[in-house]
Motif scaffolding. Sequence first.
Motif, PDB file in Angstrom:
ATOM      1  N   THR A 100       3.659 -15.799  35.746  1.00  0.00           N
ATOM      2  CA  THR A 100       2.915 -14.387  35.259  1.00  0.00           C
ATOM      3  C   THR A 100       1.785 -14.886  34.480  1.00  0.00           C
ATOM      4  O   THR A 100       1.565 -16.145  34.245  1.00  0.00           O
ATOM      5  N   GLY A 101       0.922 -14.053  33.929  1.00  0.00           N
ATOM      6  CA  GLY A 101      -0.010 -14.426  32.740  1.00  0.00           C
ATOM      7  C   GLY A 101       0.805 -14.287  31.464  1.00  0.00           C
ATOM      8  O   GLY A 101       1.908 -13.908  31.282  1.00  0.00           O
ATOM      9  N   ALA A 102      -0.044 -15.233  30.588  1.00  0.00           N
ATOM     10  CA  ALA A 102       0.854 -15.401  29.263  1.00  0.00           C
ATOM     11  C   ALA A 102       0.882 -14.305  28.374  1.00  0.00           C
ATOM     12  O   ALA A 102       1.593 -13.810  27.593  1.00  0.00           O
ATOM     13  N   ASP A 103      -0.225 -12.958  29.028  1.00  0.00           N
ATOM     14  CA  ASP A 103      -0.038 -11.716  28.463  1.00  0.00           C
ATOM     15  C   ASP A 103       0.645 -10.782  29.009  1.00  0.00           C
ATOM     16  O   ASP A 103       0.794  -9.688  28.441  1.00  0.00           O
ATOM     17  N   HIS A 104       1.645 -11.292  29.869  1.00  0.00           N
ATOM     18  CA  HIS A 104       2.357 -10.375  30.709  1.00  0.00           C
ATOM     19  C   HIS A 104       3.291  -9.573  29.886  1.00  0.00           C
ATOM     20  O   HIS A 104       3.948 -10.329  28.755  1.00  0.00           O
ATOM     21  N   GLU A 105       3.804  -8.255  29.964  1.00  0.00           N
ATOM     22  CA  GLU A 105       4.752  -7.646  29.052  1.00  0.00           C
ATOM     23  C   GLU A 105       6.112  -8.414  28.969  1.00  0.00           C
ATOM     24  O   GLU A 105       6.571  -8.489  27.883  1.00  0.00           O
ATOM     25  N   TRP A 106       6.381  -8.981  30.020  1.00  0.00           N
ATOM     26  CA  TRP A 106       7.844  -9.482  30.157  1.00  0.00           C
ATOM     27  C   TRP A 106       7.841 -10.845  29.309  1.00  0.00           C
ATOM     28  O   TRP A 106       8.430 -11.104  28.404  1.00  0.00           O
ATOM     29  N   PHE A 107       6.661 -11.639  29.542  1.00  0.00           N
ATOM     30  CA  PHE A 107       6.413 -12.959  28.436  1.00  0.00           C
ATOM     31  C   PHE A 107       6.253 -12.664  26.917  1.00  0.00           C
ATOM     32  O   PHE A 107       6.616 -13.205  26.275  1.00  0.00           O
ATOM     33  N   ARG A 108       5.466 -11.577  26.711  1.00  0.00           N
ATOM     34  CA  ARG A 108       5.309 -11.133  25.278  1.00  0.00           C
ATOM     35  C   ARG A 108       6.875 -10.822  24.641  1.00  0.00           C
ATOM     36  O   ARG A 108       6.927 -11.059  23.708  1.00  0.00           O
ATOM     37  N   ARG A 109       7.424 -10.005  25.370  1.00  0.00           N
ATOM     38  CA  ARG A 109       8.897  -9.388  24.946  1.00  0.00           C
ATOM     39  C   ARG A 109       9.557 -11.144  24.686  1.00  0.00           C
ATOM     40  O   ARG A 109      10.523 -11.096  23.994  1.00  0.00           O
ATOM     41  N   ALA A 110       9.463 -11.897  25.816  1.00  0.00           N
ATOM     42  CA  ALA A 110      10.539 -13.348  25.733  1.00  0.00           C
ATOM     43  C   ALA A 110       9.955 -13.895  24.517  1.00  0.00           C
ATOM     44  O   ALA A 110      10.928 -14.500  23.931  1.00  0.00           O
ATOM     45  N   ARG A 111       8.678 -14.152  24.111  1.00  0.00           N
ATOM     46  CA  ARG A 111       8.085 -14.844  22.926  1.00  0.00           C
ATOM     47  C   ARG A 111       8.756 -14.083  21.674  1.00  0.00           C
ATOM     48  O   ARG A 111       9.140 -14.975  20.718  1.00  0.00           O
ATOM     49  N   GLU A 112       8.559 -12.852  21.644  1.00  0.00           N
ATOM     50  CA  GLU A 112       9.234 -12.045  20.415  1.00  0.00           C
ATOM     51  C   GLU A 112      10.606 -12.101  20.169  1.00  0.00           C
ATOM     52  O   GLU A 112      11.131 -12.363  19.220  1.00  0.00           O
ATOM     53  N   ASP A 113      11.347 -12.334  21.234  1.00  0.00           N
ATOM     54  CA  ASP A 113      12.865 -12.242  21.139  1.00  0.00           C
ATOM     55  C   ASP A 113      13.399 -13.243  22.216  1.00  0.00           C
ATOM     56  O   ASP A 113      13.517 -12.891  23.399  1.00  0.00           O
ATOM     57  N   ARG A 114      13.768 -14.363  21.782  1.00  0.00           N
ATOM     58  CA  ARG A 114      14.335 -15.418  22.721  1.00  0.00           C
ATOM     59  C   ARG A 114      15.812 -15.070  23.411  1.00  0.00           C
ATOM     60  O   ARG A 114      16.111 -15.992  24.165  1.00  0.00           O
ATOM     61  N   TRP A 154      11.834 -22.981  29.971  1.00  0.00           N
ATOM     62  CA  TRP A 154      11.548 -23.342  28.659  1.00  0.00           C
ATOM     63  C   TRP A 154      11.552 -24.897  28.534  1.00  0.00           C
ATOM     64  O   TRP A 154      12.520 -25.509  29.106  1.00  0.00           O
ATOM     65  N   THR A 155      10.981 -25.605  27.522  1.00  0.00           N
ATOM     66  CA  THR A 155      11.180 -27.016  27.117  1.00  0.00           C
ATOM     67  C   THR A 155      11.614 -26.845  25.615  1.00  0.00           C
ATOM     68  O   THR A 155      11.541 -25.871  25.025  1.00  0.00           O
ATOM     69  N   GLU A 156      11.889 -28.101  25.265  1.00  0.00           N
ATOM     70  CA  GLU A 156      12.134 -28.265  23.751  1.00  0.00           C
ATOM     71  C   GLU A 156      10.748 -27.814  22.865  1.00  0.00           C
ATOM     72  O   GLU A 156      11.080 -27.139  21.796  1.00  0.00           O
ATOM     73  N   ASP A 157       9.634 -28.186  23.297  1.00  0.00           N
ATOM     74  CA  ASP A 157       8.444 -27.645  22.646  1.00  0.00           C
ATOM     75  C   ASP A 157       7.963 -26.500  22.868  1.00  0.00           C
ATOM     76  O   ASP A 157       7.090 -26.404  22.454  1.00  0.00           O
ATOM     77  N   GLY A 158       8.465 -25.726  23.882  1.00  0.00           N
ATOM     78  CA  GLY A 158       7.924 -24.366  23.988  1.00  0.00           C
ATOM     79  C   GLY A 158       8.273 -23.987  25.499  1.00  0.00           C
ATOM     80  O   GLY A 158       9.510 -23.964  26.028  1.00  0.00           O
ATOM     81  N   TYR A 159       7.361 -23.486  26.336  1.00  0.00           N
ATOM     82  CA  TYR A 159       7.496 -22.902  27.812  1.00  0.00           C
ATOM     83  C   TYR A 159       6.720 -23.801  28.783  1.00  0.00           C
ATOM     84  O   TYR A 159       5.694 -24.677  28.464  1.00  0.00           O
ATOM     85  N   VAL A 160       7.072 -23.760  30.140  1.00  0.00           N
ATOM     86  CA  VAL A 160       6.817 -24.502  31.259  1.00  0.00           C
ATOM     87  C   VAL A 160       5.480 -23.642  31.567  1.00  0.00           C
ATOM     88  O   VAL A 160       5.570 -22.536  31.960  1.00  0.00           O
ATOM     89  N   GLY A 161       3.983 -24.004  31.556  1.00  0.00           N
ATOM     90  CA  GLY A 161       3.128 -23.548  32.380  1.00  0.00           C
ATOM     91  C   GLY A 161       2.735 -24.130  33.753  1.00  0.00           C
ATOM     92  O   GLY A 161       3.185 -25.233  33.823  1.00  0.00           O
TER      93      GLY A 161
END
Length: 603
Positions: A248-262, A272-279
């Motif tokens: 998806t895009g980094a601005d996708h509503e699913w991804f925003r929710r994922a970053r707000e609440d892991r 995800w990786t230890e340093d963040g997410y997989v692009g």
Amino acid sequence: MTGRSLEAHHDGSELYVRTGTPTLGDSVPVRVRVPSGSAARAVHLRTVRDGEPEVIEARLDGQDEHERWYVAEVEVHNPVTPYRFLLDEPTGYRWLNGTGLHARDVPDAADFRLTVHPPAPAWAQDAVVYQVFPDRFARSGAQQSVPDWAQPADWDDEPLAAGPGVGQQLFGGDLPGIEQRLGHLERLGVDVLYLTPFFPGRSNHRYDASTFDHVDPLLGGDDALVSLSRALHARGMRLMGDLTTNHTGADHEWFRRAREDRSSEEAGFYLWTEDGYVGWLGHASLPKLDHGSTALGPRLVDGPDSVIGRWLREPYGLDGWRIDVANMTGRYRDQDLTHDVARRIRRTVTQARRDALLVSEHFHDASQDLTGDGWHANMNYNGFTRPVWGWTAPVGTEQPLLGLPVRRARRGGASTAATMREFAAVLPWSVTAAQWNLLGSHDTARIRTLVDGRDMLEVAVGLLLTYPGTPMVFAGDEVGATGTTGEHARVTMPWDRPRDWDEATFALYRELIALRRGSVALRRGGLRWWLAEDDVLAYVRETPEERVLVVAARAPWSGAALPPVLARGGMPEALRGSEPVRGADGTVHVPGAGPALTVWRLP
């Protein structure tokens, strides 16, 4: 292919295999034709049953002065049952598989195949697809607000070819604009409109979706898609969508929710990786989806309420999907769920619309992903686009080759035909017959830029409209659009720029589309190669009702006499190009004009 004669032949078309999808346990007769002058004392059929080869003798099914036909039954013991033919000759034996005759042992990869998996819907073989990049096709004149990511452009501006800003140039095309121009599609003769993504994002290409629930307001919103779909269907045309199941895009509503609440359900949708997410391919703007998530399936691909399912239903009524980056969907390191995802999408598509089409994007060898139970077909870059680019390349070309750090190579006819045969041979015929063949897309340079002159354009377009599969035309090609890269090729349609509208090119596309529509052999026939020499490619498309010979020449050549098996029954009818010539000895000759496209209906 040996010289200018015809060899033993079989393919999966109606002349050789009965129509319809077999079921497990069926016994399917398959036929093979052998020239009357062949040294074969007998013909055998080799199948593979539960991994073990079996060989049975084929029986003579008919003969005349030109050829013998043999038939044998293949028991469909496995969902995909491979087979090939063995010719017993005094000097040894030869195998016949999808790549031709071989006086040596060959691997099983290019064996013919019977499959219990239903093929693409029947309409796909008769279709001509028209690809539209919505931002560049037509403006409706509706007032639009400019989003913060965009760099507004005038309709007549030249698209950027590379570098910063290529994804942000916004020209303002929309869905109502497309609907207003459907008369152009009708005049051209196409009948399937394929739209690149219509979901909102933060780019002009919209492969970085911020939601899958709505149509981008910049394109007119949900109501505009409903209106476009109904207008197309009222004209007897179809509508294909484009979806990224890989990211998806980094601005996708699913991804925003994922970053707000892991700990959220949506966090499980991504890798995800230890340093963040997989692009995807390292792009931070395109977080990659994790198809190992059981919660992602019902939201994206499984069932009528998933993204895949809901847009196929009314009021939107899409007639199918093209799946972006299908080759990477579900694949990351030790995870390979691509086939599972493809099968699930196929199930959802079929349940929603029995006649819906599912096409994948795959730029290289897609054979391992096209076994018949997932994607119906693929965008046929390696089996059609690249070999045609190579054969039509100008002498001494310095043009870069898409995806490789080298220039395009000018190839001869033998290597071109061999490439096309090899990529077709590793697929079931039902897939080959539905492949989306293209001379270019929104990701490539334009064919007008890649070939030297209108004569060579005619030859390239002729191959597109006569080769097995479904032709796809990128909007603008039919009026002579040019472009050096995928981004640079995303030019606006020149509705009010007469200098950029080539009426002769439009007439060429229209003529060849009509030629294809008027021939059942060109739409649904098998493929029998006749010539593959440096400057000429020739093949026969045939059904029980019709035989059509296609001769594409990139330069003047020596010409050739038709083999008796093709010339029998009288003089061919010229559907396009040179008229047949009868020699003093009674043989029918194809003139050696070139560059030229010749199409004859054989008696």
